[in-house]
Motif scaffolding. Structure first.
Motif, PDB file in Angstrom:
ATOM      1  N   GLU A  98     -75.814  -6.638  24.162  1.00 41.67           N
ATOM      2  CA  GLU A  98     -74.435  -7.075  24.419  1.00 41.67           C
ATOM      3  C   GLU A  98     -73.521  -6.846  23.209  1.00 41.67           C
ATOM      4  N   ALA A  99     -73.920  -7.307  22.042  1.00 39.84           N
ATOM      5  CA  ALA A  99     -73.054  -7.247  20.858  1.00 39.84           C
ATOM      6  C   ALA A  99     -73.488  -6.132  19.912  1.00 39.84           C
ATOM      7  N   ALA A 100     -72.543  -5.713  19.061  1.00 37.56           N
ATOM      8  CA  ALA A 100     -72.883  -4.738  18.014  1.00 37.56           C
ATOM      9  C   ALA A 100     -73.852  -5.390  17.027  1.00 37.56           C
ATOM     10  N   ARG A 101     -74.698  -4.576  16.413  1.00 29.99           N
ATOM     11  CA  ARG A 101     -75.721  -5.139  15.535  1.00 29.99           C
ATOM     12  C   ARG A 101     -76.181  -4.119  14.511  1.00 29.99           C
ATOM     13  N   ASP A 102     -76.379  -4.575  13.286  1.00 26.78           N
ATOM     14  CA  ASP A 102     -76.959  -3.748  12.228  1.00 26.78           C
ATOM     15  C   ASP A 102     -78.376  -4.231  11.956  1.00 26.78           C
ATOM     16  N   VAL A 103     -79.301  -3.284  11.861  1.00 28.62           N
ATOM     17  CA  VAL A 103     -80.705  -3.612  11.622  1.00 28.62           C
ATOM     18  C   VAL A 103     -81.196  -2.797  10.425  1.00 28.62           C
ATOM     19  N   THR A 104     -81.896  -3.457   9.509  1.00 30.49           N
ATOM     20  CA  THR A 104     -82.479  -2.785   8.350  1.00 30.49           C
ATOM     21  C   THR A 104     -83.987  -2.913   8.410  1.00 30.49           C
ATOM     22  N   LEU A 105     -84.662  -1.786   8.326  1.00 34.23           N
ATOM     23  CA  LEU A 105     -86.121  -1.770   8.377  1.00 34.23           C
ATOM     24  C   LEU A 105     -86.672  -1.189   7.076  1.00 34.23           C
ATOM     25  N   PRO A 106     -87.642  -1.862   6.458  1.00 34.31           N
ATOM     26  CA  PRO A 106     -88.239  -1.324   5.225  1.00 34.31           C
ATOM     27  C   PRO A 106     -89.286  -0.259   5.541  1.00 34.31           C
ATOM     28  N   TYR A 107     -89.370   0.738   4.677  1.00 32.14           N
ATOM     29  CA  TYR A 107     -90.400   1.760   4.809  1.00 32.14           C
ATOM     30  C   TYR A 107     -90.962   2.065   3.422  1.00 32.14           C
ATOM     31  N   PHE A 108     -92.123   2.702   3.402  1.00 32.40           N
ATOM     32  CA  PHE A 108     -92.746   3.065   2.137  1.00 32.40           C
ATOM     33  C   PHE A 108     -93.004   4.561   2.094  1.00 32.40           C
ATOM     34  N   VAL A 109     -93.077   5.067   0.888  1.00 31.96           N
ATOM     35  CA  VAL A 109     -93.554   6.432   0.635  1.00 31.96           C
ATOM     36  C   VAL A 109     -94.618   6.301  -0.442  1.00 31.96           C
ATOM     37  N   THR A 110     -95.791   6.833  -0.166  1.00 27.49           N
ATOM     38  CA  THR A 110     -96.887   6.723  -1.117  1.00 27.49           C
ATOM     39  C   THR A 110     -97.569   8.069  -1.267  1.00 27.49           C
ATOM     40  N   ARG A 122     -93.315   3.777  -3.436  1.00 28.38           N
ATOM     41  CA  ARG A 122     -91.969   3.206  -3.482  1.00 28.38           C
ATOM     42  C   ARG A 122     -91.631   2.659  -2.118  1.00 28.38           C
ATOM     43  N   VAL A 123     -90.831   1.592  -2.084  1.00 26.52           N
ATOM     44  CA  VAL A 123     -90.381   0.993  -0.836  1.00 26.52           C
ATOM     45  C   VAL A 123     -88.874   1.151  -0.729  1.00 26.52           C
ATOM     46  N   GLY A 124     -88.410   1.625   0.407  1.00 28.16           N
ATOM     47  CA  GLY A 124     -86.982   1.794   0.646  1.00 28.16           C
ATOM     48  C   GLY A 124     -86.575   1.125   1.944  1.00 28.16           C
ATOM     49  N   GLN A 125     -85.340   1.321   2.339  1.00 31.17           N
ATOM     50  CA  GLN A 125     -84.833   0.733   3.568  1.00 31.17           C
ATOM     51  C   GLN A 125     -84.060   1.776   4.356  1.00 31.17           C
ATOM     52  N   VAL A 126     -84.168   1.686   5.669  1.00 26.32           N
ATOM     53  CA  VAL A 126     -83.373   2.525   6.547  1.00 26.32           C
ATOM     54  C   VAL A 126     -82.551   1.604   7.437  1.00 26.32           C
ATOM     55  N   SER A 127     -81.269   1.905   7.570  1.00 29.51           N
ATOM     56  CA  SER A 127     -80.346   1.057   8.325  1.00 29.51           C
ATOM     57  C   SER A 127     -79.950   1.721   9.634  1.00 29.51           C
ATOM     58  N   LEU A 128     -79.960   0.923  10.698  1.00 31.04           N
ATOM     59  CA  LEU A 128     -79.583   1.399  12.022  1.00 31.04           C
ATOM     60  C   LEU A 128     -78.382   0.611  12.522  1.00 31.04           C
ATOM     61  N   ARG A 129     -77.486   1.274  13.237  1.00 36.00           N
ATOM     62  CA  ARG A 129     -76.296   0.640  13.779  1.00 36.00           C
ATOM     63  C   ARG A 129     -76.304   0.743  15.300  1.00 36.00           C
ATOM     64  N   PHE A 130     -76.366  -0.422  15.953  1.00 32.29           N
ATOM     65  CA  PHE A 130     -76.239  -0.486  17.403  1.00 32.29           C
ATOM     66  C   PHE A 130     -74.809  -0.894  17.748  1.00 32.29           C
ATOM     67  N   GLU A 131     -74.123  -0.073  18.459  1.00 35.07           N
ATOM     68  CA  GLU A 131     -72.796  -0.445  18.924  1.00 35.07           C
ATOM     69  C   GLU A 131     -72.925  -1.386  20.123  1.00 35.07           C
ATOM     70  N   ALA A 132     -71.849  -2.112  20.418  1.00 33.14           N
ATOM     71  CA  ALA A 132     -71.856  -3.037  21.551  1.00 33.14           C
ATOM     72  C   ALA A 132     -72.197  -2.280  22.832  1.00 33.14           C
ATOM     73  N   GLY A 133     -73.159  -2.823  23.580  1.00 35.93           N
ATOM     74  CA  GLY A 133     -73.585  -2.197  24.814  1.00 35.93           C
ATOM     75  C   GLY A 133     -74.588  -1.069  24.630  1.00 35.93           C
ATOM     76  N   GLN A 134     -74.904  -0.740  23.411  1.00 40.60           N
ATOM     77  CA  GLN A 134     -75.823   0.360  23.120  1.00 40.60           C
ATOM     78  C   GLN A 134     -77.214  -0.197  22.841  1.00 40.60           C
ATOM     79  N   SER A 135     -78.221   0.314  23.544  1.00 45.96           N
ATOM     80  CA  SER A 135     -79.584  -0.190  23.371  1.00 45.96           C
ATOM     81  C   SER A 135     -80.422   0.689  22.449  1.00 45.96           C
ATOM     82  N   ARG A 136     -79.930   1.875  22.086  1.00 42.27           N
ATOM     83  CA  ARG A 136     -80.692   2.789  21.242  1.00 42.27           C
ATOM     84  C   ARG A 136     -79.882   3.198  20.014  1.00 42.27           C
ATOM     85  N   ALA A 137     -80.617   3.452  18.926  1.00 36.80           N
ATOM     86  CA  ALA A 137     -79.979   3.921  17.693  1.00 36.80           C
ATOM     87  C   ALA A 137     -81.003   4.736  16.901  1.00 36.80           C
TER      88      ALA A 137
END
Length: 211
Positions: A98-110, A122-137
């Protein structure tokens, strides 16, 4: 997102004149090793499932699912420093859109040497942006690792044992030099991987292993 940089210790290389898998003039098969790491995703770390509430493992509590795909490696090995770049894509879907949402997921490279020895992480982060009404990003990530060429060479005696031409009838013509412990260990130390995956909690790892 910012790229991760991994500076690696000395890792070995075995180079040859013929191309990979080519048959040379003497009838032998020439294989070429590279200092560039093999790129991959460790088992059980290429997917992540987020629950709400976090303690639940019911299907009805699944909030978000993400997977890592299109993992690729490119290597620049012309200079004294060998640079290996790992790129990947994260694709995610959420249950409530329903609403817009930002999601941050941690990942590693070894970087793993010899199949089991972790020499850099090393551990980093990847950020995803879901717009309102959008179920995929989706989002992209990248990491770079450097290896010093001067320290990435097999000892001459080991290289000569592997590449020495053998003729039919020689006592050791049918003997694989890798059966010798010292050669096998040297080659093992020269084998390494650049692995990328989600930085999972213990609970998330257990879920991936048992689902």
């Amino acid at each position: 997102m910012k790229a991760l940089l991994l500076t690696l210790p000395a890792l070995a290389i075995l180079a040859g004149c013929a191309g990979k898998g080519e048959i040379d003039a003497t009838g032998g098969v020439t294989a070429v090793r590279s200092a560039c790491p093999v790129v991959g995703v460790p088992a059980g770390t290429g997917d992540v499932t987020v629950f709400s509430p976090e303690t639940s493992r019911a299907d009805s509590a699944i909030d978000l699912v993400a997977s890592m795909t299109n993992v690729r490696g490119t290597c620049a090995d012309a200079g004294d420093q060998i640079a290996s770049t790992v790129t990947f894509e994260v694709r995610a879907s959420r249950t409530r859109a329903e609403a817009a949402r930002d999601v941050t997921l941690p990942y590693f490279v070894t970087v793993v040497r010899g199949g089991s020895n972790v020499v850099a992480k090393r551990v980093g982060q990847v950020s995803l942006r879901f717009e309102a009404g959008q179920s995929r990003a989706s989002a992209s990530g990248q990491a770079v690792a450097y290896v010093a060429r001067a320290a990435a060479t097999l000892p001459d005696d080991v290289r000569q044992q592997i590449t020495r031409k053998r003729k039919a009838g020689d006592e050791d013509a049918a003997t694989d030099p890798l059966t010798r412990p010292e050669v096998r260990q040297a080659v093992l130390r020269a084998s390494f991987e650049a692995l990328v995956g989600f930085q999972l909690t213990d609970a998330q790892l257990r879920y991936n292993a048992t689902r």
